[in-house]
Design a protein around this motif. Structure first.
Motif, mmCIF file in Angstrom:
data_model
loop_
_atom_site.group_PDB
_atom_site.id
_atom_site.type_symbol
_atom_site.label_atom_id
_atom_site.label_comp_id
_atom_site.label_asym_id
_atom_site.label_seq_id
_atom_site.Cartn_x
_atom_site.Cartn_y
_atom_site.Cartn_z
ATOM 1 N N ARG A 113 0.717 -1.251 -0.071
ATOM 2 C CA ARG A 113 0.082 0.026 0.053
ATOM 3 C C ARG A 113 0.954 1.415 0.017
ATOM 4 N NH1 ARG A 113 -4.368 -0.033 4.614
ATOM 5 N NH2 ARG A 113 -5.089 1.984 3.622
ATOM 6 N N THR B 160 3.142 4.150 -1.013
ATOM 7 C CA THR B 160 2.938 5.305 -2.224
ATOM 8 C C THR B 160 4.394 5.852 -2.425
ATOM 9 O OG1 THR B 160 2.078 7.238 -1.129
ATOM 10 C CG2 THR B 160 0.511 5.773 -2.189
ATOM 11 N N ASP C 10 4.473 8.939 -3.157
ATOM 12 C CA ASP C 10 4.574 10.252 -2.501
ATOM 13 C C ASP C 10 4.889 10.193 -0.813
ATOM 14 O OD1 ASP C 10 3.303 11.145 -4.749
ATOM 15 O OD2 ASP C 10 1.250 11.128 -4.081
ATOM 16 N N ALA C 11 4.211 8.994 -0.423
ATOM 17 C CA ALA C 11 4.624 8.897 1.109
ATOM 18 C C ALA C 11 6.170 8.795 1.169
ATOM 19 C CB ALA C 11 3.766 7.590 1.664
ATOM 20 N N LEU D 182 7.659 12.348 1.007
ATOM 21 C CA LEU D 182 7.415 13.136 2.219
ATOM 22 C C LEU D 182 8.274 12.697 3.317
ATOM 23 C CD1 LEU D 182 3.473 13.183 2.174
ATOM 24 C CD2 LEU D 182 5.001 15.102 2.038
ATOM 25 N N ALA D 183 8.471 11.261 3.389
ATOM 26 C CA ALA D 183 9.242 10.783 4.426
ATOM 27 C C ALA D 183 10.795 11.237 4.408
ATOM 28 C CB ALA D 183 9.373 9.377 4.567
ATOM 29 N N ARG E 259 11.697 14.406 5.487
ATOM 30 C CA ARG E 259 11.714 14.829 7.033
ATOM 31 C C ARG E 259 12.993 14.110 7.564
ATOM 32 N NH1 ARG E 259 8.125 17.243 5.604
ATOM 33 N NH2 ARG E 259 6.179 17.969 6.540
ATOM 34 N N LEU F 255 9.340 4.042 9.843
ATOM 35 C CA LEU F 255 10.318 5.165 9.344
ATOM 36 C C LEU F 255 11.665 4.993 9.970
ATOM 37 C CD1 LEU F 255 7.737 8.097 9.988
ATOM 38 C CD2 LEU F 255 8.767 7.313 7.717
ATOM 39 N N LEU G 65 3.717 8.850 9.031
ATOM 40 C CA LEU G 65 3.219 8.717 7.699
ATOM 41 C C LEU G 65 1.846 8.122 7.557
ATOM 42 C CD1 LEU G 65 5.775 7.321 5.057
ATOM 43 C CD2 LEU G 65 4.996 9.619 4.976
ATOM 44 N N ILE H 242 -1.154 6.671 4.846
ATOM 45 C CA ILE H 242 -1.469 6.322 3.629
ATOM 46 C C ILE H 242 -2.877 5.970 3.429
ATOM 47 C CG2 ILE H 242 -0.902 5.272 1.522
ATOM 48 C CD1 ILE H 242 1.850 4.863 2.674
ATOM 49 N N GLY H 243 -3.722 6.646 2.563
ATOM 50 C CA GLY H 243 -4.911 6.029 2.416
ATOM 51 C C GLY H 243 -6.064 7.168 1.964
ATOM 52 N N SER I 262 1.667 17.570 5.921
ATOM 53 C CA SER I 262 2.083 17.875 4.479
ATOM 54 C C SER I 262 1.492 16.627 3.745
ATOM 55 C CB SER I 262 3.545 17.570 3.928
ATOM 56 O OG SER I 262 4.256 18.715 4.909
ATOM 57 N N LEU I 263 0.570 17.239 2.781
ATOM 58 C CA LEU I 263 -0.342 16.141 2.226
ATOM 59 C C LEU I 263 -0.140 16.120 0.853
ATOM 60 C CD1 LEU I 263 -3.005 14.594 2.914
ATOM 61 C CD2 LEU I 263 -4.108 16.696 1.747
ATOM 62 N N SER I 264 -0.053 14.784 0.266
ATOM 63 C CA SER I 264 0.256 14.887 -1.348
ATOM 64 C C SER I 264 -1.090 14.072 -1.788
ATOM 65 C CB SER I 264 1.479 13.940 -1.375
ATOM 66 O OG SER I 264 1.670 13.709 -2.727
ATOM 67 N N MET I 265 -1.481 14.498 -2.613
ATOM 68 C CA MET I 265 -2.924 13.807 -3.302
ATOM 69 C C MET I 265 -2.774 13.792 -4.721
ATOM 70 S SD MET I 265 -6.624 15.383 -1.952
ATOM 71 C CE MET I 265 -6.072 16.928 -2.750
ATOM 72 N N PRO I 266 -2.071 12.643 -5.300
ATOM 73 C CA PRO I 266 -2.054 12.705 -6.687
ATOM 74 C C PRO I 266 -3.341 12.527 -7.737
ATOM 75 C CG PRO I 266 -1.500 10.439 -5.512
ATOM 76 C CD PRO I 266 -1.673 11.481 -4.424
ATOM 77 N N PRO J 156 -5.177 6.796 -3.454
ATOM 78 C CA PRO J 156 -4.874 7.236 -2.156
ATOM 79 C C PRO J 156 -3.986 8.168 -1.908
ATOM 80 C CG PRO J 156 -3.551 5.390 -2.768
ATOM 81 C CD PRO J 156 -4.597 5.685 -4.025
ATOM 82 N N SER K 106 -1.267 10.583 0.688
ATOM 83 C CA SER K 106 -0.251 10.363 1.568
ATOM 84 C C SER K 106 0.074 11.790 2.221
ATOM 85 C CB SER K 106 1.333 9.934 0.773
ATOM 86 O OG SER K 106 0.899 8.765 -0.067
ATOM 87 N N VAL L 114 2.382 13.317 5.709
ATOM 88 C CA VAL L 114 3.152 13.142 7.081
ATOM 89 C C VAL L 114 3.022 14.080 8.136
ATOM 90 C CG1 VAL L 114 5.142 14.555 5.825
ATOM 91 C CG2 VAL L 114 5.631 13.183 7.773
#
Lengths: 324, 176
Positions: free
Chosen positions: A239, A241, A243-244, A247-248, A251, A270, B88, B90-91, B117-121, B126, B128, B130
């Motif tokens: 699951r 992504t 993007d995640a 973002l990690a 940081r 992490l 983090l 995700i969903g 911080s949000l990422s919304m593709p 879903p 992501s 942080v």
């Protein structure tokens, strides 16, 4: 009892990538003699290793007898059964029967097969003890990376308080590529499948099952947990992504699939960039926390034919030496 | 701004109202009140710690009103959030009411969401995020993380927390 100058005889049960790796590495050790090799189609008795390897590469049958793998285990005189058939986590077969029969016939067993150990760890270790033979399985966790024998031999006397690590090279490869190249999960998975790093059906790796099996083996070996696969709380990487991961990264973290043996959990965590468990690509790493030696971290190649065979060879040699 | 205040109240029932009313009248929001009955002073007063949010420029007025009410102000502290962690998620974060998730953390009084911080593709894919959470101490931070995990589980979000660096699964508690 044989004396130290005599040859040490082994059979190789299962002749896929790992079995072939074993056939290659044992040629470097003059005292070792392979008396039989079994693949899924038949058995080669007293094989010429170069010839058998060449046949396998050419897709030709290797069998030169009517025996089955079980016949070899039961009737051919030898010291160590190297059980390297593929892992089956449902019931451990056919590996479980191979290992059980070998121990019943008072043969030492060295295996890279997680199935039998996840299915019947305490039965098999008890059987080995009562039969007075060894059951060794360094290759089941972390491939070439030493961990089981490291704890058992090198760290003997230290109490193990916890073990956690990056124990699946496929997941680590996928997460590393996604983070470093900003690629999507599906794309990296296909790439890994192309390269032979991931299986056609990647479920076993990416959902955390493989890591959970290793956690079970370590928990049983070092925490006396009598755990099974069902006891492990498992979350995979499927699951996650891209993007995640970005973002990690912003940081100061990477994401790794971590197996925690004491907690009996497998989940993405992490990891600070400078943390010792931040190993990239297909590498594996494990941290062992002990009461007297503090925390020790090892890293190494977690898969591959020759790498896994190196762990098997070290088990075979240590059985051979203990007999002397 | 979050304020922690140490006060002394007369040890008779109904004293707390002299504290809560001025805070409330100035638009403040009380997070936590602890009576230290076991630490009664020789003046027969009871130390009380109060944590609340109030706009900084109203602090001086608040102090005056408290003293007028006979409340002794022993110490005023701007609360320091010392412990910090990143998490983090995700969903389907947006669809599952992000505001509610943040409010639950902020409502604890000892922790707050400092950054997100949000990422919304894609709208149906879903997202992501942080989330940076700060708390007054490590124990408080752990509690806040548990709250977040709990909410996320109910909302079917994948939660990825940092590896515990204090040791392996609490194993260090047994070791030197």
């Amino acid at each position: 009892m044989q004396n130290s100058t005599s040859v040490f005889k082994l059979s190789i049960i299962g002749f896929g990538a790992v079995g072939q790796g074993v056939a290659k590495v044992v040629q470097n050790v003059p005292q070792l003699k392979v008396v039989a090799i079994a693949d899924s189609k038949g058995v080669a008795l007293m094989p010429d290793l170069e010839d058998v390897l060449a046949r396998k590469r050419a897709g030709q049958p290797i069998a030169n007898s009517d025996l089955t793998a079980l016949d070899v285990i039961r009737t051919v005189e030898h010291d160590v059964v190297v059980e390297v058939t593929p892992t089956n986590i449902d019931d451990g077969e056919p590996g479980l029967t191979h290992v059980r029969e070998a121990l019943k016939n008072k043969r030492n067993v060295v295996t890279s097969n997680k199935g039998p150990l996840v299915a019947a760890f305490s039965e098999l270790t008890h059987l080995a003890r009562t039969q007075g033979v060894a059951l060794r399985y360094e290759a089941t966790v972390g491939g070439a990376m030493p961990i089981i024998n490291l704890i058992r031999d090198t760290l003997a006397g230290a109490r193990v308080l916890g073990i956690r690590g990056v124990l699946n090279g496929t997941c680590n490869y996928i997460l590393t590529r996604m983070a470093e190249e900003a690629l999507d999960y599906d794309q990296v998975l296909s790439e890994a499948q192309d390269m032979g790093i991931a299986e056609a059906d990647p479920t076993y790796d990416v959902t955390g099952i493989d890591t959970a099996c290793k956690v079970v083996i370590l928990a049983n070996a070092f925490f006396d947990r009598n755990a099974t696969f069902a006891d492990v709380n498992v979350t995979g990487i499927d699951r996650i992504t891209q993007d995640a991961l970005q973002l990690a990264r912003q940081r100061g973290f990477v994401v790794k699939l971590i197996g925690d043996v004491q907690e009996l959990t497998v989940s993405p965590k992490l990891i600070p960039l400078r943390h010792p468990l931040n190993v990239s690509g297909t590498l594996n790493a494990a941290s062992i926390l002990t009461d007297t030696a503090g925390e020790i971290t090892v890293a190494g190649k977690g898969a591959g034919s020759i790498e896994t065979a190196s762990a098997i060879l070290s088990d075979v040699l240590s059985i051979m030496r203990s007999r002397d | 701004m979050r304020i922690s205040m140490d006060l002394e109240l007369q040890d008779t029932p109904g004293q707390l109202i002299y504290v809560l009313t001025p805070v409330s009248d100035l638009g403040g929001n009380v997070m936590s009140v602890v009576h230290h009955h076991d630490k009664k002073t020789f003046r027969n007063t009871v130390p009380v710690s109060v944590i609340f949010d109030v706009e900084e420029h109203k602090l001086e007025e608040l102090q005056k009103r408290l003293e007028k009410n006979g409340v002794t102000v022993v110490r005023i502290g701007k609360m320091r959030l010392r412990a910090r962690t990143h998490i983090l998620l995700i969903g389907h974060i947006i669809h599952t009411d992000l505001r509610h998730t943040i409010d639950e953390i902020d409502g604890t009084g000892f922790a707050e969401v400092q950054d997100l911080s949000l990422s919304m593709p894609a709208i149906d894919g879903p997202s992501s995020a942080v989330v940076t959470i700060m708390a007054t101490g490590n124990e408080e931070l752990k509690k806040a993380v548990e709250i977040l995990k709990d909410i996320a589980q109910r909302k079917d979000l994948l939660v990825i927390v940092p590896i515990d660096e204090s040791g392996i699964s609490g194993g260090l508690s047994n070791a030197e």
